[in-house]
Structures are given as C-alpha cells and as structure tokens.
Design a protein around this motif. Structure first.
Motif, PDB file in Angstrom:
ATOM      1  N   MET A 295       0.840  -1.177   0.000  1.00 28.27           N
ATOM      2  CA  MET A 295       0.000   0.000   0.000  1.00 28.27           C
ATOM      3  C   MET A 295       0.889   1.246   0.000  1.00 28.27           C
ATOM      4  O   MET A 295       1.806   1.364   0.807  1.00 28.27           O
ATOM      5  N   ASN A 296       0.621   2.157  -0.930  1.00 25.78           N
ATOM      6  CA  ASN A 296       1.388   3.388  -1.005  1.00 25.78           C
ATOM      7  C   ASN A 296       0.872   4.389   0.003  1.00 25.78           C
ATOM      8  O   ASN A 296      -0.329   4.518   0.223  1.00 25.78           O
ATOM      9  N   THR A 297       1.784   5.120   0.607  1.00 24.64           N
ATOM     10  CA  THR A 297       1.409   6.214   1.480  1.00 24.64           C
ATOM     11  C   THR A 297       1.864   7.502   0.825  1.00 24.64           C
ATOM     12  O   THR A 297       2.807   7.513   0.026  1.00 24.64           O
ATOM     13  N   ARG A 298       1.192   8.563   1.175  1.00 22.08           N
ATOM     14  CA  ARG A 298       1.536   9.866   0.614  1.00 22.08           C
ATOM     15  C   ARG A 298       2.923  10.269   1.113  1.00 22.08           C
ATOM     16  O   ARG A 298       3.243  10.100   2.285  1.00 22.08           O
ATOM     17  N   PRO A 299       3.759  10.803   0.218  1.00 26.20           N
ATOM     18  CA  PRO A 299       5.067  11.274   0.669  1.00 26.20           C
ATOM     19  C   PRO A 299       4.913  12.441   1.644  1.00 26.20           C
ATOM     20  O   PRO A 299       3.936  13.194   1.563  1.00 26.20           O
ATOM     21  N   ARG A 300       5.851  12.549   2.543  1.00 26.52           N
ATOM     22  CA  ARG A 300       5.871  13.694   3.461  1.00 26.52           C
ATOM     23  C   ARG A 300       6.329  14.920   2.686  1.00 26.52           C
ATOM     24  O   ARG A 300       7.305  14.866   1.934  1.00 26.52           O
ATOM     25  N   ILE A 301       5.612  16.003   2.874  1.00 24.19           N
ATOM     26  CA  ILE A 301       5.950  17.252   2.212  1.00 24.19           C
ATOM     27  C   ILE A 301       6.670  18.140   3.224  1.00 24.19           C
ATOM     28  O   ILE A 301       6.134  18.417   4.306  1.00 24.19           O
ATOM     29  N   ILE A 302       7.869  18.554   2.861  1.00 22.09           N
ATOM     30  CA  ILE A 302       8.707  19.364   3.735  1.00 22.09           C
ATOM     31  C   ILE A 302       9.020  20.668   3.013  1.00 22.09           C
ATOM     32  O   ILE A 302       9.555  20.656   1.901  1.00 22.09           O
ATOM     33  N   ALA A 303       8.659  21.790   3.634  1.00 26.57           N
ATOM     34  CA  ALA A 303       8.910  23.098   3.047  1.00 26.57           C
ATOM     35  C   ALA A 303      10.091  23.756   3.759  1.00 26.57           C
ATOM     36  O   ALA A 303      10.162  23.754   4.985  1.00 26.57           O
ATOM     37  N   ILE A 304      10.996  24.305   2.962  1.00 28.27           N
ATOM     38  CA  ILE A 304      12.165  25.018   3.478  1.00 28.27           C
ATOM     39  C   ILE A 304      11.987  26.489   3.121  1.00 28.27           C
ATOM     40  O   ILE A 304      11.886  26.843   1.944  1.00 28.27           O
ATOM     41  N   ALA A 305      11.946  27.346   4.142  1.00 26.11           N
ATOM     42  CA  ALA A 305      11.766  28.779   3.933  1.00 26.11           C
ATOM     43  C   ALA A 305      12.944  29.550   4.513  1.00 26.11           C
ATOM     44  O   ALA A 305      13.615  29.083   5.441  1.00 26.11           O
ATOM     45  N   ALA A 306      13.192  30.710   3.949  1.00 22.39           N
ATOM     46  CA  ALA A 306      14.199  31.650   4.423  1.00 22.39           C
ATOM     47  C   ALA A 306      14.026  32.925   3.606  1.00 22.39           C
ATOM     48  O   ALA A 306      13.325  32.921   2.586  1.00 22.39           O
ATOM     49  N   VAL A 307      14.670  33.988   4.038  1.00 29.68           N
ATOM     50  CA  VAL A 307      14.689  35.192   3.216  1.00 29.68           C
ATOM     51  C   VAL A 307      15.537  34.907   1.981  1.00 29.68           C
ATOM     52  O   VAL A 307      16.279  33.919   1.933  1.00 29.68           O
ATOM     53  N   SER A 308      15.455  35.781   0.982  1.00 24.81           N
ATOM     54  CA  SER A 308      16.285  35.636  -0.211  1.00 24.81           C
ATOM     55  C   SER A 308      17.753  35.670   0.210  1.00 24.81           C
ATOM     56  O   SER A 308      18.181  36.556   0.942  1.00 24.81           O
TER      57      SER A 308
ATOM     58  N   LYS B 194      14.518   8.497  -1.798  1.00 20.56           N
ATOM     59  CA  LYS B 194      13.288   8.632  -2.593  1.00 20.56           C
ATOM     60  C   LYS B 194      12.629   9.988  -2.350  1.00 20.56           C
ATOM     61  O   LYS B 194      11.493  10.079  -1.902  1.00 20.56           O
ATOM     62  N   SER B 195      13.362  11.034  -2.683  1.00 26.32           N
ATOM     63  CA  SER B 195      12.836  12.391  -2.534  1.00 26.32           C
ATOM     64  C   SER B 195      12.950  13.143  -3.847  1.00 26.32           C
ATOM     65  O   SER B 195      13.752  12.789  -4.719  1.00 26.32           O
ATOM     66  N   ARG B 196      12.109  14.150  -3.997  1.00 30.51           N
ATOM     67  CA  ARG B 196      12.150  15.066  -5.142  1.00 30.51           C
ATOM     68  C   ARG B 196      11.995  16.476  -4.613  1.00 30.51           C
ATOM     69  O   ARG B 196      11.292  16.699  -3.629  1.00 30.51           O
ATOM     70  N   ALA B 197      12.643  17.413  -5.287  1.00 27.52           N
ATOM     71  CA  ALA B 197      12.603  18.805  -4.859  1.00 27.52           C
ATOM     72  C   ALA B 197      11.887  19.672  -5.887  1.00 27.52           C
ATOM     73  O   ALA B 197      12.000  19.446  -7.095  1.00 27.52           O
ATOM     74  N   ILE B 198      11.166  20.636  -5.374  1.00 30.68           N
ATOM     75  CA  ILE B 198      10.502  21.658  -6.178  1.00 30.68           C
ATOM     76  C   ILE B 198      11.040  23.000  -5.700  1.00 30.68           C
ATOM     77  O   ILE B 198      11.058  23.271  -4.498  1.00 30.68           O
ATOM     78  N   TYR B 199      11.479  23.825  -6.648  1.00 32.21           N
ATOM     79  CA  TYR B 199      12.110  25.102  -6.321  1.00 32.21           C
ATOM     80  C   TYR B 199      11.216  26.268  -6.756  1.00 32.21           C
ATOM     81  O   TYR B 199      10.900  26.407  -7.941  1.00 32.21           O
TER      82      TYR B 199
ATOM     83  N   ASN C  96       9.172   9.071  -0.861  1.00 28.89           N
ATOM     84  CA  ASN C  96       9.033   9.241   0.588  1.00 28.89           C
ATOM     85  C   ASN C  96       8.880  10.711   0.956  1.00 28.89           C
ATOM     86  O   ASN C  96       8.221  11.032   1.952  1.00 28.89           O
ATOM     87  N   TYR C  97       9.506  11.590   0.163  1.00 33.17           N
ATOM     88  CA  TYR C  97       9.524  13.012   0.496  1.00 33.17           C
ATOM     89  C   TYR C  97       9.374  13.881  -0.742  1.00 33.17           C
ATOM     90  O   TYR C  97       9.942  13.572  -1.792  1.00 33.17           O
ATOM     91  N   ILE C  98       8.652  14.964  -0.571  1.00 35.62           N
ATOM     92  CA  ILE C  98       8.621  16.053  -1.541  1.00 35.62           C
ATOM     93  C   ILE C  98       9.158  17.262  -0.792  1.00 35.62           C
ATOM     94  O   ILE C  98       8.618  17.656   0.249  1.00 35.62           O
ATOM     95  N   LEU C  99      10.241  17.834  -1.318  1.00 37.44           N
ATOM     96  CA  LEU C  99      10.887  18.975  -0.682  1.00 37.44           C
ATOM     97  C   LEU C  99      10.522  20.236  -1.450  1.00 37.44           C
ATOM     98  O   LEU C  99      10.666  20.280  -2.676  1.00 37.44           O
TER      99      LEU C  99
END
Length: 177
Positions: free
Chosen positions: A1-14, A31-36, A80-83
C-alpha cells in the motif's frame, strides 16, 4: 500500500539558503524530489515592498503550477519526500498540506552578502551600490516583516549561519522524530 510522501517546506529570506538546503536535503533523503519556487514564473504582486507593507498575504500569489507539480509527484511517483524550496510556510490557503515547515533563520547581513555574490557577481559598482541603497531604504524592512510573518509559522527554526551539514543534520533528526 502506497502512502503519501511527506511534504517538507524550506523557507528563508532571499539569500538565506533555501535552495542550498533543499538541494542537499534532496541528496540525503531516500526517494525524494525537490521543487524550487524560483523555477516558476508565478503571478504575484507587482511591487513586493508594497505587498509586504499591506501584510504580505501569500494568497495574492497564484501558486497553481507548484500545486499541480506537487499533486503529480504524489500521484505518479513512489516517493518518501517532496521537498519545497518555498517561502510561504503553510500560509497560502491552497498549499497547507505540508507535513514539516523549516525556517532557515539567516542573519540579514549574511543573506545580503550571499545575494550580492549570487546575483551581482558580474555587475558594475554602480549597480551594486544601487542594490545596497534599495536594500537599506526599503528592502531590509520588507525582509524583517517577512521574518516576523513566516518564522513564527514554521515548525522548526534553524540558525542559518550554521554549516550546511549541521543544518541538514538538524532537519533529518527532526524528520526521524
């Protein structure tokens, strides 16, 4: 059974290290992928300082392309993760399903120096002086207001002047707990 990947957001000033930390974390996590955020041409306020002065309502940004990509990653990949290299924490009404929000609390002088090195490496002195003048007159105030809005809405706040490896270790420790 597949589970939803954990979504982790990284924030900071520019210049605060979002992209560096997201990229390194993507290498460390299985098993992670990043979105910028900066990879998207998003519709948002024309005058960022005015937007910040009006309260910096994240909902004024159309982040539909990011949401679509997050949903596609959830639906089509065994991850496992979406960053997310993403400045808004959970403050946008259309993207609240974030499991962990991390704020990299980078001192503003370090963030400014990084921005100058990154964005103005080939600029002439006049352009750099204009950027610094704009930062002093309006930009810094905007950064401080964003710090006051995003940082308190984050699950984990990490000192941004720490070495990258230490920041990654703290985040991984938090993920594992």
């Amino acid at each position: 059974m597949n589970t939803r990947p954990r979504i982790i957001a990284i924030a900071a000033v520019s210049g605060g290290g979002k992209t560096t930390i997201t990229s390194r974390l993507n290498l460390e996590l299985d098993k992670s992928r990043a979105i910028y955020f900066d990879d998207y041409d998003l519709e948002g306020p024309e005058d960022i300082i005015d937007w910040v002065d009006r309260g910096a309502d994240c909902n004024e940004w159309n982040i539909d392309p990011i949401i679509i990509d997050v949903k596609n990653l959830i639906d089509t990949n065994d991850l496992n993760y979406i960053l997310l290299d993403y400045p808004f924490s959970r403050l946008h009404d259309n993207l609240k399903a974030i499991d962990l929000t991390v704020f990299i609390d980078t001192p503003l002088d370090i963030a400014m120096a990084r921005r100058l090195l990154r964005d103005f490496r080939d600029a002439n002195t006049e352009v750099i002086i204009n950027e610094i003048s704009n930062y002093i007159s309006r930009g810094r105030m905007g950064y401080e207001r964003m710090l006051n809005k995003i940082k308190p809405n984050s699950d984990l706040v990490i000192e941004g002047s720490l070495p990258v490896n230490e920041i990654i270790r703290v985040i991984i420790d938090e993920i594992n707990n």
